[in-house]
Design an enzyme around this catalytic site. Structure first.
Site, PDB file in Angstrom:
ATOM      1  N   TRP A  99     107.293  24.851  27.158  1.00  0.00           N
ATOM      2  CA  TRP A  99     107.784  25.284  25.845  1.00  0.00           C
ATOM      3  C   TRP A  99     106.633  25.663  24.930  1.00  0.00           C
ATOM      4  O   TRP A  99     106.696  26.645  24.199  1.00  0.00           O
ATOM      5  CB  TRP A  99     108.665  24.213  25.208  1.00  0.00           C
ATOM      6  CG  TRP A  99     109.882  23.932  26.040  1.00  0.00           C
ATOM      7  CD1 TRP A  99     110.193  22.755  26.661  1.00  0.00           C
ATOM      8  CD2 TRP A  99     110.948  24.846  26.363  1.00  0.00           C
ATOM      9  NE1 TRP A  99     111.368  22.892  27.347  1.00  0.00           N
ATOM     10  CE2 TRP A  99     111.856  24.146  27.188  1.00  0.00           C
ATOM     11  CE3 TRP A  99     111.210  26.172  26.048  1.00  0.00           C
ATOM     12  CZ2 TRP A  99     113.019  24.733  27.689  1.00  0.00           C
ATOM     13  CZ3 TRP A  99     112.374  26.767  26.550  1.00  0.00           C
ATOM     14  CH2 TRP A  99     113.251  26.048  27.358  1.00  0.00           C
ATOM     15  N   ASP A 166     107.544  21.566  17.154  1.00  0.00           N
ATOM     16  CA  ASP A 166     108.778  21.755  17.923  1.00  0.00           C
ATOM     17  C   ASP A 166     109.239  20.348  18.309  1.00  0.00           C
ATOM     18  O   ASP A 166     108.630  19.703  19.163  1.00  0.00           O
ATOM     19  CB  ASP A 166     108.488  22.609  19.169  1.00  0.00           C
ATOM     20  CG  ASP A 166     109.707  22.731  20.095  1.00  0.00           C
ATOM     21  OD1 ASP A 166     110.748  22.111  19.817  1.00  0.00           O
ATOM     22  OD2 ASP A 166     109.604  23.453  21.106  1.00  0.00           O
ATOM     23  N   LYS A 190     119.598  18.536  22.374  1.00  0.00           N
ATOM     24  CA  LYS A 190     118.991  17.403  23.076  1.00  0.00           C
ATOM     25  C   LYS A 190     119.321  16.086  22.389  1.00  0.00           C
ATOM     26  O   LYS A 190     119.545  15.082  23.040  1.00  0.00           O
ATOM     27  CB  LYS A 190     117.463  17.552  23.134  1.00  0.00           C
ATOM     28  CG  LYS A 190     116.969  18.934  23.533  1.00  0.00           C
ATOM     29  CD  LYS A 190     116.824  19.136  25.025  1.00  0.00           C
ATOM     30  CE  LYS A 190     116.753  20.591  25.445  1.00  0.00           C
ATOM     31  NZ  LYS A 190     115.544  21.318  25.041  1.00  0.00           N
TER      32      LYS A 190
HETATM   33  C1  LIG Z   1     114.976  22.789  25.200  1.00  0.00           C
HETATM   34  C2  LIG Z   1     113.725  23.053  24.477  1.00  0.00           C
HETATM   35  C3  LIG Z   1     113.447  24.311  23.904  1.00  0.00           C
HETATM   36  C4  LIG Z   1     114.372  25.498  24.053  1.00  0.00           C
HETATM   37  O1  LIG Z   1     115.456  25.349  23.258  1.00  0.00           O
HETATM   38  P1  LIG Z   1     116.573  26.526  23.127  1.00  0.00           P
HETATM   39  O2  LIG Z   1     117.424  25.999  22.016  1.00  0.00           O
HETATM   40  O3  LIG Z   1     117.279  26.583  24.453  1.00  0.00           O
HETATM   41  O4  LIG Z   1     115.885  27.782  22.810  1.00  0.00           O
HETATM   42  C5  LIG Z   1     112.277  24.458  23.189  1.00  0.00           C
HETATM   43  N1  LIG Z   1     111.403  23.447  23.060  1.00  0.00           N
HETATM   44  C6  LIG Z   1     111.630  22.223  23.616  1.00  0.00           C
HETATM   45  C7  LIG Z   1     110.640  21.137  23.402  1.00  0.00           C
HETATM   46  C8  LIG Z   1     112.798  22.000  24.325  1.00  0.00           C
HETATM   47  O5  LIG Z   1     113.024  20.791  24.866  1.00  0.00           O
END
Ligand SMILES: *Cc1c(COP(=O)(O)O)cnc(C)c1O
Length: 355
Positions: A99, A166, A190
């Site tokens: 990511w 993030d 998540k």
């Molecule tokens: C799942 C995830 C993403 C991607 O998220 P989307 O909503 O599918 O774009 C980005 N960063 C991390 C740390 C993730 O776990």
């Protein structure tokens, strides 16, 4: 048979969140209409957004001067919105996994990107500690929890530049010092809600500093000004997020989630380290409490498929590791009860006795 949901995302939510949302889909606030068929501008929906924003601020102790937004596009959209809105000349990023790498790729389209460190050569098994962040960058971007590789920043880094985080996969699982950040974002699927909504916490005074034109929908200021109502926001996921936020508060907030995360991690990593059949993949001090990755020990490699079958037959769901790591990944988000982790540990112990 009871299912134990270790899915990496979309993933486990508290039962009452699902039930309350299901109820509102059938009949929203006794209106005789479904949550899915009302206007986002209906007078009953505005309080949903307002309460969700207020609970975000309360639970994360967000200081004055920040806005909380609920947008579409996923965390992946933020990979470009962040540099669009904040990168004037130069930004620092640290490459700690898939990511982080995607975020770096997008930022490079907007200005100079300094990759201060990377653990890629070692399979992203740790968070680099030895790095320096140039003092003249617009921000330093970190991925606080690396969902795929199972590593996590346990504390916010000490640097003299504003942070961007993030926090898709560890939001609300530990206390954070929001004042160090100009932006915190994540996909909700998540730890917060079903897929479809992205949360963004943004420092108001950090906006408006770049000289480029920002398309209206990608400009944070648009959504700050309109309280996430510039266009139609994802109504159902926002409603579900509110239910999760209420649940978080009733359970004791972030401090309690932090305690539970530690308890689950101690239990499962304890078993991984004790059990002769398994070994953890991430360096101990950087182990994620949200995504617990492990593989069969070298001498037992051939048992991998057998263990997956054995555990699946006992109700474990979603423990197959990400294809880039292999082995197993037990995602233990905020809603994960300790009993499910205990059930997985019981499986590992039973399996060990058979071999
Ligand atoms: C799942 C995830 C993403 C991607 O998220 P989307 O909503 O599918 O774009 C980005 N960063 C991390 C740390 C993730 O776990």
């Amino acid at each position: 048979m009871k299912k134990h949901n270790f899915n990496a995302g979309p993933s486990i939510l508290p039962r009452e969140v699902i039930e309350n949302t299901a109820q509102a889909i059938l009949d929203f606030n006794g209106s005789g209409l479904s949550l899915m068929e009302i206007s986002h501008r209906a007078k009953d929906f505005q309080p949903v957004v307002d309460e969700a924003v207020a609970l975000f601020k309360e639970l994360l102790h967000i200081p004055e001067g920040y806005s909380v937004l609920f947008l579409g596009g996923g965390a992946s959209m933020e990979f470009c919105m962040v540099p669009y809105n904040f990168l004037e000349k130069k930004a620092a990023y640290i490459n700690t996994g898939t990511w982080a790498k995607k975020a770096i790729k997008e930022a490079k389209g907007f200005g100079e990107v300094v990759e201060v460190a990377s653990s890629e050569k070692d399979g992203f098994t740790y968070i680099p500690k030895d790095f320096e962040v140039p003092s003249d960058v617009d921000y330093f971007h970190i991925t606080t929890n690396n969902t795929i590789y199972g590593t996590e920043w346990r504390t916010d880094p000490e640097v003299n530049v504003p942070l961007v985080g993030d926090m898709s996969s560890d939001i609300f699982s530990r206390p954070i010092d929001v004042s160090k950040y100009i932006c915190i974002y994540g996909g909700a699927q998540k730890n917060l809600a079903p897929a479809g909504v992205t949360f963004v916490i943004v420092k108001n005074e950090a906006l408006g500093k770049v000289s480029r034109y920002i398309p209206t929908m990608l400009n944070y200021q648009t959504h700050v000004d309109k309280g996430s109502m510039f266009n139609t926001p994802p109504v159902v996921p926002i409603y579900a997020a509110l239910q999760t936020l209420r649940w978080l508060k009733a359970q004791g907030g972030v401090e309690e989630m932090n305690r539970r995360a530690q308890q689950r991690a101690d239990l499962l990593y304890g078993e991984i380290d004790r059990n002769k059949l398994f070994r953890g993949t991430a360096k101990k001090e950087d182990r994620s409490r949200m995504n617990i990755c492990f593989v069969m020990a070298d001498e037992y490699k051939e048992l991998e498929a057998d263990f997956l079958k054995f555990a699946t037959e006992r109700g474990m769901v979603g423990i197959k590791g990400h294809r880039s790591v292999g082995g197993f990944r037990a995602s233990c988000y905020n809603a994960m009860p300790l009993e499910s982790v205990q059930a997985l540990v019981d499986c590992m112990q039973e399996f060990e006795k058979m071999h």
